[in-house]
Motif scaffolding. Structure first.
Motif, PDB file in Angstrom:
ATOM      1  N   THR A  21       0.836  -1.196   0.000  1.00  0.00           N
ATOM      2  CA  THR A  21       0.000   0.000   0.000  1.00  0.00           C
ATOM      3  C   THR A  21       0.874   1.250   0.000  1.00  0.00           C
ATOM      4  O   THR A  21       2.032   1.227   0.411  1.00  0.00           O
ATOM      5  CB  THR A  21      -0.921   0.060   1.237  1.00  0.00           C
ATOM      6  OG1 THR A  21      -0.115   0.149   2.424  1.00  0.00           O
ATOM      7  CG2 THR A  21      -1.829  -1.148   1.303  1.00  0.00           C
ATOM      8  N   ILE A  22       0.287   2.331  -0.462  1.00  0.00           N
ATOM      9  CA  ILE A  22       0.896   3.647  -0.321  1.00  0.00           C
ATOM     10  C   ILE A  22      -0.182   4.621   0.134  1.00  0.00           C
ATOM     11  O   ILE A  22      -1.374   4.422  -0.123  1.00  0.00           O
ATOM     12  CB  ILE A  22       1.546   4.162  -1.625  1.00  0.00           C
ATOM     13  CG1 ILE A  22       0.480   4.423  -2.694  1.00  0.00           C
ATOM     14  CG2 ILE A  22       2.584   3.187  -2.147  1.00  0.00           C
ATOM     15  CD1 ILE A  22       1.015   5.118  -3.915  1.00  0.00           C
ATOM     16  N   ARG A  23       0.243   5.658   0.840  1.00  0.00           N
ATOM     17  CA  ARG A  23      -0.659   6.760   1.169  1.00  0.00           C
ATOM     18  C   ARG A  23      -0.171   7.990   0.416  1.00  0.00           C
ATOM     19  O   ARG A  23       0.999   8.361   0.496  1.00  0.00           O
ATOM     20  CB  ARG A  23      -0.694   7.036   2.674  1.00  0.00           C
ATOM     21  CG  ARG A  23      -1.499   8.303   3.012  1.00  0.00           C
ATOM     22  CD  ARG A  23      -1.680   8.504   4.501  1.00  0.00           C
ATOM     23  NE  ARG A  23      -2.240   9.835   4.772  1.00  0.00           N
ATOM     24  CZ  ARG A  23      -2.725  10.235   5.946  1.00  0.00           C
ATOM     25  NH1 ARG A  23      -2.707   9.388   6.984  1.00  0.00           N
ATOM     26  NH2 ARG A  23      -3.214  11.452   6.104  1.00  0.00           N
ATOM     27  N   ALA A  24      -1.079   8.609  -0.334  1.00  0.00           N
ATOM     28  CA  ALA A  24      -0.715   9.773  -1.134  1.00  0.00           C
ATOM     29  C   ALA A  24      -1.875  10.747  -1.180  1.00  0.00           C
ATOM     30  O   ALA A  24      -3.044  10.364  -0.992  1.00  0.00           O
ATOM     31  CB  ALA A  24      -0.335   9.346  -2.552  1.00  0.00           C
ATOM     32  N   GLN A  25      -1.564  12.013  -1.431  1.00  0.00           N
ATOM     33  CA  GLN A  25      -2.610  13.016  -1.610  1.00  0.00           C
ATOM     34  C   GLN A  25      -3.162  12.893  -3.024  1.00  0.00           C
ATOM     35  O   GLN A  25      -2.411  12.940  -3.999  1.00  0.00           O
ATOM     36  CB  GLN A  25      -2.059  14.419  -1.386  1.00  0.00           C
ATOM     37  CG  GLN A  25      -3.124  15.509  -1.433  1.00  0.00           C
ATOM     38  CD  GLN A  25      -2.548  16.904  -1.260  1.00  0.00           C
ATOM     39  OE1 GLN A  25      -1.349  17.103  -1.354  1.00  0.00           O
ATOM     40  NE2 GLN A  25      -3.416  17.874  -1.010  1.00  0.00           N
ATOM     41  N   PRO A  52     -14.737   1.357  -4.443  1.00  0.00           N
ATOM     42  CA  PRO A  52     -13.531   2.198  -4.358  1.00  0.00           C
ATOM     43  C   PRO A  52     -12.361   1.714  -5.214  1.00  0.00           C
ATOM     44  O   PRO A  52     -11.271   1.434  -4.712  1.00  0.00           O
ATOM     45  CB  PRO A  52     -13.190   2.128  -2.873  1.00  0.00           C
ATOM     46  CG  PRO A  52     -13.615   0.747  -2.473  1.00  0.00           C
ATOM     47  CD  PRO A  52     -14.858   0.453  -3.286  1.00  0.00           C
ATOM     48  N   VAL A  53     -12.576   1.632  -6.525  1.00  0.00           N
ATOM     49  CA  VAL A  53     -11.504   1.172  -7.403  1.00  0.00           C
ATOM     50  C   VAL A  53     -10.587   2.328  -7.775  1.00  0.00           C
ATOM     51  O   VAL A  53     -11.001   3.493  -7.811  1.00  0.00           O
ATOM     52  CB  VAL A  53     -12.065   0.521  -8.692  1.00  0.00           C
ATOM     53  CG1 VAL A  53     -12.891  -0.706  -8.349  1.00  0.00           C
ATOM     54  CG2 VAL A  53     -12.889   1.519  -9.500  1.00  0.00           C
ATOM     55  N   VAL A  54      -9.340   1.994  -8.042  1.00  0.00           N
ATOM     56  CA  VAL A  54      -8.365   2.946  -8.570  1.00  0.00           C
ATOM     57  C   VAL A  54      -8.092   2.532 -10.007  1.00  0.00           C
ATOM     58  O   VAL A  54      -7.725   1.387 -10.271  1.00  0.00           O
ATOM     59  CB  VAL A  54      -7.062   2.934  -7.741  1.00  0.00           C
ATOM     60  CG1 VAL A  54      -6.069   3.952  -8.299  1.00  0.00           C
ATOM     61  CG2 VAL A  54      -7.362   3.224  -6.274  1.00  0.00           C
ATOM     62  N   GLN A  55      -8.267   3.462 -10.934  1.00  0.00           N
ATOM     63  CA  GLN A  55      -8.189   3.130 -12.349  1.00  0.00           C
ATOM     64  C   GLN A  55      -6.835   3.505 -12.956  1.00  0.00           C
ATOM     65  O   GLN A  55      -6.061   4.259 -12.375  1.00  0.00           O
ATOM     66  CB  GLN A  55      -9.293   3.848 -13.128  1.00  0.00           C
ATOM     67  CG  GLN A  55     -10.703   3.445 -12.728  1.00  0.00           C
ATOM     68  CD  GLN A  55     -11.723   3.983 -13.707  1.00  0.00           C
ATOM     69  OE1 GLN A  55     -11.763   3.600 -14.872  1.00  0.00           O
ATOM     70  NE2 GLN A  55     -12.557   4.884 -13.232  1.00  0.00           N
ATOM     71  N   PHE A  56      -6.617   2.985 -14.133  1.00  0.00           N
ATOM     72  CA  PHE A  56      -5.457   3.348 -14.936  1.00  0.00           C
ATOM     73  C   PHE A  56      -5.928   4.310 -16.017  1.00  0.00           C
ATOM     74  O   PHE A  56      -6.738   3.950 -16.872  1.00  0.00           O
ATOM     75  CB  PHE A  56      -4.846   2.101 -15.579  1.00  0.00           C
ATOM     76  CG  PHE A  56      -3.613   2.361 -16.401  1.00  0.00           C
ATOM     77  CD1 PHE A  56      -2.401   2.627 -15.789  1.00  0.00           C
ATOM     78  CD2 PHE A  56      -3.657   2.342 -17.795  1.00  0.00           C
ATOM     79  CE1 PHE A  56      -1.262   2.864 -16.537  1.00  0.00           C
ATOM     80  CE2 PHE A  56      -2.522   2.572 -18.551  1.00  0.00           C
ATOM     81  CZ  PHE A  56      -1.323   2.836 -17.918  1.00  0.00           C
ATOM     82  N   PRO A  66      -9.248  -2.097 -16.669  1.00  0.00           N
ATOM     83  CA  PRO A  66      -8.305  -1.008 -16.362  1.00  0.00           C
ATOM     84  C   PRO A  66      -8.335  -0.594 -14.895  1.00  0.00           C
ATOM     85  O   PRO A  66      -8.377   0.595 -14.572  1.00  0.00           O
ATOM     86  CB  PRO A  66      -8.803   0.108 -17.273  1.00  0.00           C
ATOM     87  CG  PRO A  66     -10.280  -0.110 -17.328  1.00  0.00           C
ATOM     88  CD  PRO A  66     -10.469  -1.609 -17.315  1.00  0.00           C
ATOM     89  N   VAL A  67      -8.299  -1.561 -13.993  1.00  0.00           N
ATOM     90  CA  VAL A  67      -8.282  -1.280 -12.560  1.00  0.00           C
ATOM     91  C   VAL A  67      -6.928  -1.713 -12.013  1.00  0.00           C
ATOM     92  O   VAL A  67      -6.503  -2.849 -12.238  1.00  0.00           O
ATOM     93  CB  VAL A  67      -9.415  -2.030 -11.829  1.00  0.00           C
ATOM     94  CG1 VAL A  67      -9.286  -1.864 -10.320  1.00  0.00           C
ATOM     95  CG2 VAL A  67     -10.777  -1.525 -12.300  1.00  0.00           C
ATOM     96  N   VAL A  68      -6.247  -0.818 -11.318  1.00  0.00           N
ATOM     97  CA  VAL A  68      -4.918  -1.134 -10.796  1.00  0.00           C
ATOM     98  C   VAL A  68      -4.934  -1.433  -9.306  1.00  0.00           C
ATOM     99  O   VAL A  68      -3.938  -1.900  -8.762  1.00  0.00           O
ATOM    100  CB  VAL A  68      -3.914   0.006 -11.079  1.00  0.00           C
ATOM    101  CG1 VAL A  68      -3.786   0.239 -12.577  1.00  0.00           C
ATOM    102  CG2 VAL A  68      -4.324   1.288 -10.365  1.00  0.00           C
ATOM    103  N   GLY A  69      -6.042  -1.144  -8.631  1.00  0.00           N
ATOM    104  CA  GLY A  69      -6.086  -1.415  -7.203  1.00  0.00           C
ATOM    105  C   GLY A  69      -7.371  -0.905  -6.580  1.00  0.00           C
ATOM    106  O   GLY A  69      -8.353  -0.603  -7.269  1.00  0.00           O
ATOM    107  N   ARG A  70      -7.356  -0.799  -5.265  1.00  0.00           N
ATOM    108  CA  ARG A  70      -8.519  -0.309  -4.535  1.00  0.00           C
ATOM    109  C   ARG A  70      -8.074   0.697  -3.487  1.00  0.00           C
ATOM    110  O   ARG A  70      -6.926   0.687  -3.019  1.00  0.00           O
ATOM    111  CB  ARG A  70      -9.253  -1.466  -3.853  1.00  0.00           C
ATOM    112  CG  ARG A  70      -8.398  -2.235  -2.847  1.00  0.00           C
ATOM    113  CD  ARG A  70      -9.206  -3.329  -2.168  1.00  0.00           C
ATOM    114  NE  ARG A  70      -8.366  -4.138  -1.276  1.00  0.00           N
ATOM    115  CZ  ARG A  70      -8.845  -5.012  -0.393  1.00  0.00           C
ATOM    116  NH1 ARG A  70     -10.152  -5.202  -0.290  1.00  0.00           N
ATOM    117  NH2 ARG A  70      -8.011  -5.705   0.368  1.00  0.00           N
TER     118      ARG A  70
END
Length: 261
Positions: A21-25, A52-56, A66-70
């Motif tokens: 995991t990473i925490r970022a603004q 809560p998907v994170v897309q590319f 095109p989902v890289v994570g959550r």
């Protein structure tokens, strides 16, 4: 009023290699480059938390999924909105994680995020009001338009978060080139997009300066590079060469063009 995305470059993220995991603004209260402000404290997060998907690249990719994570957590801060991102155990997810710092050296190749929302209510502020609202550490006078007009600066005072994505904005091109050479295909996709952005920007500018065969030749070269069936490695190399050529051409013509105008 719908604003598709707010692009942001973040500082070094907080990295947890064990949890991947990473925490970022991912969103900011700062004045954006397009001259507006998102009040992140008034952004509704419930809809996004349901998926809560994170897309590319906002899903603009040839990859089937095109989902890289959550997103594990959204954290409102004084400066905007932070997210804890866990990358997926897929090829695209692992390669994106590598580029964002989840590698043995914790070397960060990409720092760009693009935050999407739908504006539910907005108003216009004066520059003085905007300066009072934005934290002093985020205020950049260079982003204030010389003449913001009678309506001033737009502010999204109520919005609903839709998604956020990893994007190659602000990427380290040399680092991406090294990663691509080491077999990280996502680094190649990022390089290709950066090259394409440069090429399209220069072609738009050069069409006002060049005409006839010279412009046609560069346009045809770009179309050939992007033709379906061309390998990623070839596209990255050829698009990079064309981008450099057009950058040099634009630079050589700009002074003369400005003098004549």
């Amino acid at each position: 009023m719908t604003i598709p995305a707010q692009r942001l470059l973040t500082a070094q993220p907080t990295i947890d290699r064990e949890q991947r995991t990473i925490r970022a603004q991912v969103a900011t209260r700062a004045l954006a480059r397009d001259g507006g402000i998102l009040q992140t404290e008034n952004c509704i997060l419930d809809y996004y938390r349901g998926n809560p998907v994170v897309q590319f690249r906002h899903g603009f990719t040839n990859d089937r999924m095109p989902v890289v994570g959550r997103c594990l957590e959204l954290i409102p801060t004084e400066l905007g909105l932070d997210a804890v991102i866990q990358f997926a155990d897929t090829e695209l997810g692992k390669e994106s994680a590598y580029l964002y710092g989840l590698n043995d050296a914790e070397e960060v190749y990409c720092r760009g995020w693009s935050f999407g929302w739908e504006t539910l209510r907005y108003e216009f502020w004066t520059v003085a009001d905007a300066r009072r609202y934005v934290p002093s550490s985020l205020w950049d006078e260079r982003l204030v338009q010389d003449d913001p007009g009678d309506r001033g600066i737009w502010v999204a005072t109520l919005s609903e978060m839709t998604e956020f994505s990893v994007v190659p904005v602000g990427a380290d091109r040399h680092g991406l080139s090294r990663a691509f050479g080491e077999g990280i295909q996502t680094a190649g996709r990022c390089l290709e997009q950066l090259n394409v952005q440069d090429i399209l920007s220069n072609l738009r500018e050069l069409k006002h300066i060049l005409s006839g065969n010279a412009l046609d030749r560069h346009t045809e070269s770009f179309q050939t590079i992007m033709r379906d069936g061309t390998s990623l490695a070839t596209r990255v190399g050829d698009s990079g060469d064309l981008a450099k050529e057009l950058n040099a051409l634009a630079a050589s013509l700009k002074p003369k063009h400005k003098m004549e105008s």
